[in-house]
Design a protein around this motif. Structure first.
Motif, PDB file in Angstrom:
ATOM      1  N   TYR A  91      71.162  37.874  58.090  1.00 47.20           N
ATOM      2  CA  TYR A  91      72.418  37.146  58.207  1.00 47.20           C
ATOM      3  C   TYR A  91      72.430  35.892  57.332  1.00 47.20           C
ATOM      4  CZ  TYR A  91      76.163  34.305  59.786  1.00 47.20           C
ATOM      5  OH  TYR A  91      77.268  33.491  59.787  1.00 47.20           O
ATOM      6  N   LEU A  96      81.832  27.732  63.983  1.00 49.77           N
ATOM      7  CA  LEU A  96      81.219  28.881  64.646  1.00 49.77           C
ATOM      8  C   LEU A  96      79.727  28.703  64.876  1.00 49.77           C
ATOM      9  CD1 LEU A  96      83.320  31.584  62.850  1.00 49.77           C
ATOM     10  CD2 LEU A  96      83.386  31.055  65.276  1.00 49.77           C
ATOM     11  N   LEU A 111      86.205  37.576  55.849  1.00 49.13           N
ATOM     12  CA  LEU A 111      84.789  37.382  55.565  1.00 49.13           C
ATOM     13  C   LEU A 111      84.338  38.366  54.489  1.00 49.13           C
ATOM     14  CD1 LEU A 111      83.479  35.151  57.133  1.00 49.13           C
ATOM     15  CD2 LEU A 111      82.202  36.852  58.405  1.00 49.13           C
ATOM     16  N   ARG A 116      78.757  41.628  53.161  1.00 49.47           N
ATOM     17  CA  ARG A 116      77.381  41.245  52.829  1.00 49.47           C
ATOM     18  C   ARG A 116      76.462  42.381  53.233  1.00 49.47           C
ATOM     19  NH1 ARG A 116      79.094  35.895  56.064  1.00 49.47           N
ATOM     20  NH2 ARG A 116      80.661  35.211  54.575  1.00 49.47           N
ATOM     21  N   SER A 159      84.840  36.293  63.503  1.00 46.99           N
ATOM     22  CA  SER A 159      85.713  35.558  62.592  1.00 46.99           C
ATOM     23  C   SER A 159      87.117  36.146  62.560  1.00 46.99           C
ATOM     24  CB  SER A 159      85.123  35.554  61.183  1.00 46.99           C
ATOM     25  OG  SER A 159      85.043  36.871  60.693  1.00 46.99           O
ATOM     26  N   HIS A 189      81.089  29.258  49.059  1.00 46.66           N
ATOM     27  CA  HIS A 189      80.616  29.681  50.391  1.00 46.66           C
ATOM     28  C   HIS A 189      79.223  30.300  50.291  1.00 46.66           C
ATOM     29  CE1 HIS A 189      82.623  30.634  54.431  1.00 46.66           C
ATOM     30  NE2 HIS A 189      81.386  31.031  54.611  1.00 46.66           N
TER      31      HIS A 189
HETATM   32  O1  173 Z   1      79.419  32.629  55.856  1.00 45.85           O
HETATM   33  C1  173 Z   1      79.534  32.948  57.029  1.00 45.85           C
HETATM   34  O2  173 Z   1      78.782  33.765  57.535  1.00 45.85           O
HETATM   35  C2  173 Z   1      80.614  32.364  57.790  1.00 45.85           C
HETATM   36  O3  173 Z   1      81.211  31.466  57.336  1.00 45.85           O
HETATM   37  C3  173 Z   1      80.970  32.886  59.104  1.00 45.85           C
HETATM   38  C4  173 Z   1      82.281  33.048  59.414  1.00 45.85           C
HETATM   39  C5  173 Z   1      82.625  33.578  60.624  1.00 45.85           C
HETATM   40  C6  173 Z   1      81.671  33.926  61.532  1.00 45.85           C
HETATM   41  C7  173 Z   1      80.360  33.751  61.246  1.00 45.85           C
HETATM   42  C8  173 Z   1      80.014  33.227  60.028  1.00 45.85           C
END
Ligand code: 173
Length: 500
Positions: A137, A221, A276, A279, A311, A361
């Motif tokens: 993560y 978050l 989001l 990834r 998110s 980001h």
């Molecule tokens: O980059 C991230 O992982 C992030 O910004 C995020 C956004 C929402 C939930 C968890 C992480």
């Protein structure tokens, strides 16, 4: 009316019987038993993950992803069945898995902190010792992770032009960020899900920041609650708030006004994540447990990890038109986090923002977004042309790829007030907790001191654009790093001998 405390104790064996929709789905969180049957289909992360823990203790899975008050806010009080019977607590405590035991042994083998010499050291040790899920993560980037690598390598295209004989017997690398004192031109930027890396979560960052006179940007978050992070601060410690904007603006208003009341000093609205990013490294960690009681109807369509699920509230309709509204609900300075070209920086000035964070980001959103440090050069150029910079009411920040104080000084030379540091803070936290973050900040201080002497700048004010050569900043390497290129692509063939 019955209160929470009136509920009878529940035996662990009773909980274990409730594993299906028909029999009811019960889970244990923090030694409390809840009936989540009716909540299954509303759970933003899907029913499947809850069903995996049906009849069991879900605390460990639950903690990093949910703020402490999540259950109370989402479940009606009657769905709290009761406290887990004291006699059951031991029996349901999960045995430590073999993987976790190996991890614990590695953590025990961490070298003493004074042997850690750079932020890279923390990263290497974090990779070794973090759970696979947490590492995936934190360390993942969007798509082929080309932007993520570029963030780091972009700093290598900037070289110093040091000055000599400038009496550097005393050096001072402290600064002001939006009018608040900071011991160095960095801040701990917002990153989500701190308890994935360390059981205490983001308060480790708060405490280390307080000790070192550094500002922390509190994430929307986090695993810890907002109030926990505020309460962990010492008097006079400055904290900012990063904000994901909810489609339900009343919720956002409540968050902002609560933050202002609790003494947060600035609001950074994230503008680079209407959705989001994908990834892959994180997505491969998706929850799939052959042993779970998943039914046909529970097939999860959200297969992009917990982050995507939590998110879902972020409003993709957010636009320039909304910025005026934020000013009606708060007096805090408002900045935009995630600006990626000079046009938007100019619009931010025109919209009366107090600044921007030039950021992609951490390479986790748009693949082939340019690095913040590259964008800084064009933003400062264009703002200067328009007489919008320097400007005491508009500060520019950069984040992404920073591992050294020398990286930070390059950004300062090019016009940034300060630089955000994210992953290295998580890695130092995940390995050594608060003390690790303190050590990381001390390493940066030592690097600042040495670098200021060696470039001939007694204070940050003595650094200007002439002290760096950034003329190559826009010349990108097009090789997709060492990842896909080396694993999936065959080497180009060349002529070979043909023995007769
Ligand atoms: O980059 C991230 O992982 C992030 O910004 C995020 C956004 C929402 C939930 C968890 C992480």
């Amino acid at each position: 009316m019955s209160t929470e405390n009136d509920k009878p104790e529940v035996d662990g064996q009773e909980v274990a019987k409730h594993t299906t929709r028909e029999d009811g789905v019960w889970v244990i969180i923090h030694n409390k038993v809840y009936d989540v049957t009716e909540w299954l289909d509303e759970h933003p992360g899907g029913a499947k993950i809850i069903l995996k823990y049906a009849g069991k203790d879900a605390t460990e899975e639950y903690e990093p992803i949910h703020p402490p008050d999540a259950i109370a806010e989402n479940l009606p009080p009657e769905k709290y069945i009761g406290p887990l019977a004291a006699s059951s607590i031991k029996t349901v405590v999960k045995e430590i898995t073999q993987e976790e035991q190996v991890r614990q042994d590695k953590l025990a083998a961490l070298p003493p902190l004074d042997e850690i010499l750079s932020l890279h050291d923390f990263e290497a040790l974090a990779k070794e010792t973090m759970s696979d899920k947490a590492w995936a993560y934190y360390s993942s980037g969007a798509d082929d992770e080309i932007t993520m690598r570029e963030n780091y390598t972009a700093f290598h295209r900037i070289w110093f032009r040091p000055r000599i004989l400038r009496d550097v017997s005393k050096v001072d690398y402290s600064t002001n960020i939006l009018g608040f004192k900071s011991s160095m031109p960095i801040y701990i930027t917002a990153t989500a899900l701190g308890k994935l890396g360390h059981k205490d979560g983001e308060v480790c960052l708060t405490k280390a920041a307080g000790k070192h006179g550094v500002i922390q940007m509190i994430p929307t978050l986090a695993s810890c609650s907002f109030d926990e992070m505020i309460d962990a601060a010492i008097p006079e410690q400055t904290q900012f708030l990063q904000l994901y904007v909810n489609a339900d603006r009343e919720k956002t208003k409540k968050i902002i006004q609560h933050a202002e009341k609790r003494g947060v000093k600035a609001l950074f609205i994230t503008v680079d994540a209407p959705q989001l990013g994908r990834r892959p490294k994180d997505m491969r960690m998706k929850f799939d447990d052959p042993g779970s009681k998943v039914q046909e109807t529970d097939v999860v369509t959200r297969d992009e990890g917990a982050a995507r699920a939590i998110s879902a509230f972020i409003d993709p309709s957010l636009s320039w038109k909304d910025l005026a509204w934020f000013k009606t609900v708060t007096k805090l300075p408002i900045l935009l986090k995630g600006v990626q070209c000079w046009e938007d920086a100019v619009m931010a000035v025109e919209a009366g923002m107090q600044g921007v964070v030039l950021s992609n980001h951490g390479g986790r959103q748009l693949e082939f977004a340019r690095s913040g440090i590259e964008v800084l050069v064009e933003v400062v150029d264009e703002l200067k042309k328009r007489k919008m910079f320097p400007n005491p009411n508009f500060e520019i920040f950069v984040d992404g790829g920073v591992r050294r104080a020398s990286d930070v000084l390059k950004a300062v030379a090019l016009g940034a007030t300060a630089v955000g540091i994210g992953r290295p803070m998580l890695y130092s936290m995940s390995t050594y907790g608060t003390e690790g973050v303190e050590r990381a900040l001390q390493i940066l201080k030592d690097e600042f001191e040495m670098n200021l002497r060696l470039i001939g700048a007694p204070t940050l004010k003595d650094i200007d654009a002439n002290m760096v050569d950034a003329s190559n900043i826009s010349k990108h390497s097009t090789l997709p790093g060492e990842s896909i290129f080396n694993t999936n692509y065959d080497r180009l063939a060349t002529a070979t001998l043909r023995p007769k």
